[in-house]
Design a protein around this motif. Structure first.
Motif, short mmCIF file in Angstrom:
data_model
loop_
_atom_site.label_atom_id
_atom_site.label_comp_id
_atom_site.label_asym_id
_atom_site.label_seq_id
_atom_site.Cartn_x
_atom_site.Cartn_y
_atom_site.Cartn_z
N ILE A 137 27.43 29.19 158.61
CA ILE A 137 27.71 30.34 157.76
C ILE A 137 28.23 29.78 156.44
O ILE A 137 29.29 29.15 156.39
CB ILE A 137 28.75 31.29 158.39
CG1 ILE A 137 28.24 31.82 159.73
CG2 ILE A 137 29.04 32.45 157.44
CD1 ILE A 137 29.25 32.69 160.46
N TYR A 138 27.47 30.00 155.37
CA TYR A 138 27.78 29.41 154.07
C TYR A 138 28.03 30.52 153.06
O TYR A 138 27.22 31.44 152.91
CB TYR A 138 26.60 28.54 153.62
CG TYR A 138 26.77 27.89 152.26
CD1 TYR A 138 27.49 26.70 152.12
CD2 TYR A 138 26.21 28.46 151.13
CE1 TYR A 138 27.63 26.11 150.88
CE2 TYR A 138 26.35 27.88 149.88
CZ TYR A 138 27.07 26.70 149.77
OH TYR A 138 27.22 26.11 148.53
N LEU A 139 29.16 30.42 152.36
CA LEU A 139 29.54 31.42 151.37
C LEU A 139 29.83 30.72 150.04
O LEU A 139 30.64 29.80 149.98
CB LEU A 139 30.79 32.18 151.84
CG LEU A 139 31.33 33.28 150.94
CD1 LEU A 139 30.30 34.39 150.76
CD2 LEU A 139 32.63 33.84 151.51
N SER A 140 29.13 31.15 148.98
CA SER A 140 29.31 30.57 147.65
C SER A 140 29.92 31.63 146.73
O SER A 140 29.28 32.64 146.41
CB SER A 140 27.96 30.09 147.10
OG SER A 140 28.14 29.26 145.98
N MET A 141 31.16 31.41 146.33
CA MET A 141 31.94 32.45 145.69
C MET A 141 31.47 32.79 144.27
O MET A 141 31.37 33.96 143.91
CB MET A 141 33.41 32.04 145.67
CG MET A 141 34.01 31.86 147.06
SD MET A 141 33.92 33.37 148.07
CE MET A 141 34.99 34.47 147.15
N ARG A 142 31.20 31.79 143.45
CA ARG A 142 30.84 32.08 142.05
C ARG A 142 29.51 32.82 141.95
O ARG A 142 29.33 33.67 141.07
CB ARG A 142 30.75 30.77 141.26
CG ARG A 142 32.03 29.99 141.18
CD ARG A 142 32.98 30.57 140.16
NE ARG A 142 34.17 29.74 140.03
CZ ARG A 142 35.17 29.98 139.21
NH1 ARG A 142 35.13 31.04 138.43
NH2 ARG A 142 36.22 29.19 139.16
N GLU A 143 28.59 32.48 142.85
CA GLU A 143 27.27 33.11 142.81
C GLU A 143 27.22 34.44 143.55
O GLU A 143 26.22 35.16 143.47
CB GLU A 143 26.22 32.17 143.41
CG GLU A 143 25.90 30.96 142.56
CD GLU A 143 26.80 29.78 142.87
OE1 GLU A 143 26.52 28.68 142.39
OE2 GLU A 143 27.80 29.96 143.61
N HIS A 144 28.28 34.75 144.34
CA HIS A 144 28.27 35.96 145.17
C HIS A 144 27.06 35.96 146.10
O HIS A 144 26.32 36.95 146.21
CB HIS A 144 28.26 37.23 144.30
CG HIS A 144 29.47 37.37 143.44
ND1 HIS A 144 29.59 38.35 142.48
CD2 HIS A 144 30.62 36.65 143.36
CE1 HIS A 144 30.75 38.24 141.87
NE2 HIS A 144 31.40 37.21 142.39
N ARG A 145 26.87 34.85 146.78
CA ARG A 145 25.75 34.69 147.70
C ARG A 145 26.25 34.08 149.01
O ARG A 145 27.25 33.36 149.03
CB ARG A 145 24.67 33.78 147.12
CG ARG A 145 24.02 34.23 145.82
CD ARG A 145 23.10 35.43 146.02
NE ARG A 145 22.28 35.70 144.85
CZ ARG A 145 22.67 36.36 143.77
NH1 ARG A 145 23.93 36.78 143.68
NH2 ARG A 145 21.83 36.59 142.77
N ALA A 146 25.54 34.39 150.09
CA ALA A 146 25.87 33.83 151.40
C ALA A 146 24.58 33.51 152.14
O ALA A 146 23.53 34.11 151.88
CB ALA A 146 26.73 34.79 152.21
N GLU A 147 24.66 32.57 153.07
CA GLU A 147 23.51 32.16 153.87
C GLU A 147 23.97 31.94 155.31
O GLU A 147 25.10 31.48 155.56
CB GLU A 147 22.91 30.85 153.35
CG GLU A 147 22.27 30.94 151.97
CD GLU A 147 20.81 31.33 152.03
OE1 GLU A 147 20.20 31.22 153.12
OE2 GLU A 147 20.27 31.73 150.97
N ILE A 148 23.09 32.28 156.25
CA ILE A 148 23.30 31.93 157.65
C ILE A 148 22.07 31.13 158.08
O ILE A 148 20.94 31.63 158.01
CB ILE A 148 23.46 33.18 158.54
CG1 ILE A 148 24.71 33.97 158.13
CG2 ILE A 148 23.56 32.77 160.01
CD1 ILE A 148 24.91 35.26 158.90
N ILE A 149 22.29 29.88 158.49
CA ILE A 149 21.19 28.98 158.85
C ILE A 149 21.41 28.50 160.27
O ILE A 149 22.51 28.04 160.62
CB ILE A 149 21.09 27.79 157.88
CG1 ILE A 149 20.90 28.30 156.45
CG2 ILE A 149 19.94 26.87 158.27
CD1 ILE A 149 20.88 27.21 155.41
#
Length: 224
Positions: free
Chosen positions: A146-158
């Motif tokens: 579970i990856y969360l990138s704060m500045r881009e306001h994006r998240a990924e689940i791989i």
């Protein structure tokens, strides 16, 4: 910068521990301040602005030349080809530097990054983090990032290959939606915890915990 305090880290670690108690799957969480520096995007904006300004000068030179004469207190004169070329180059260079300087203010810099570019960079960084932290690092290839990138306001689940073979990517949509609903409220730790819980439910359905299952990956949140 650190987005979470010790209590937030503890909440996420406990959520991972609770979720993994019901599954042989392993959940890795990564919180990133940003997924890229976007220097290339800033350079493209600066170069585009410089080219635009030079083109405007080429099409409408008189207002620029009159302004220059007023600034230096000149009487006006016939501009030579060399002087005009120097004016165009100088105008382009100044514009380039000003736009690059303005983009040192990060809210503006990130606002100028196109949405598809943000999404692509976040996905690429999430894949890199997955390969380092989760891919093929469990006995049954049952890791999920579970990856969360704060500045881009994006998240990924791989998910690792064993999970991806049984769980379609769209199944993670509910976990993503629940997680982002909390994060939009400013509750980052709570949002990640909800996402972990939902991922755990999916893993428990397809990969229930065995009697000899051991914890193969750390439960703590990784901040990068």
């Amino acid at each position: 910068m650190a987005w979470l305090d010790e209590a937030g880290h503890r909440l996420i670690s406990e959520a991972v521990t609770d979720a993994e108690a019901q599954t042989s799957g392993e959940i890795v969480t990564v919180l990133a301040d940003r997924s890229d520096g976007y220097t290339d995007v800033a350079l493209l904006w600066a170069a585009g602005a410089a080219f635009t300004m030079m083109s405007i000068f080429a099409a409408f030179p008189l207002p620029f030349l009159q302004l220059w004469d007023r600034l230096i207190g000149g009487w006006g004169h016939e501009w030579t080809t060399g002087e005009l070329a120097s004016m165009v180059i100088g105008l382009g260079l100044v514009t380039f530097l000003v736009v690059m300087l303005l983009q040192q203010w990060e809210p503006l810099k990130f606002a100028l990054v196109p949405g598809p570019t943000r999404t692509a960079r976040v996905h690429a960084q999430a894949v890199r983090q997955f390969k380092v932290g989760a891919q093929a690092r469990t006995t049954g290839h049952t890791g999920v990032l579970i990856y969360l990138s704060m500045r881009e306001h994006r998240a990924e689940i791989i998910a690792d290959e064993s999970i991806a073979a049984k769980v379609p990517a769209e199944v993670w949509g509910e976990a993503m939606g629940d997680m982002l609903a909390e994060i939009r409220k400013g509750c980052v730790a709570e949002g990640l915890s909800v996402g972990i819980r939902d991922v755990g439910f999916v893993l428990a359905e397809h990969f229930p915990r065995g009697s000899e299952d051991v914890n193969e990956l750390p439960d703590r949140l990784i901040e990068v």
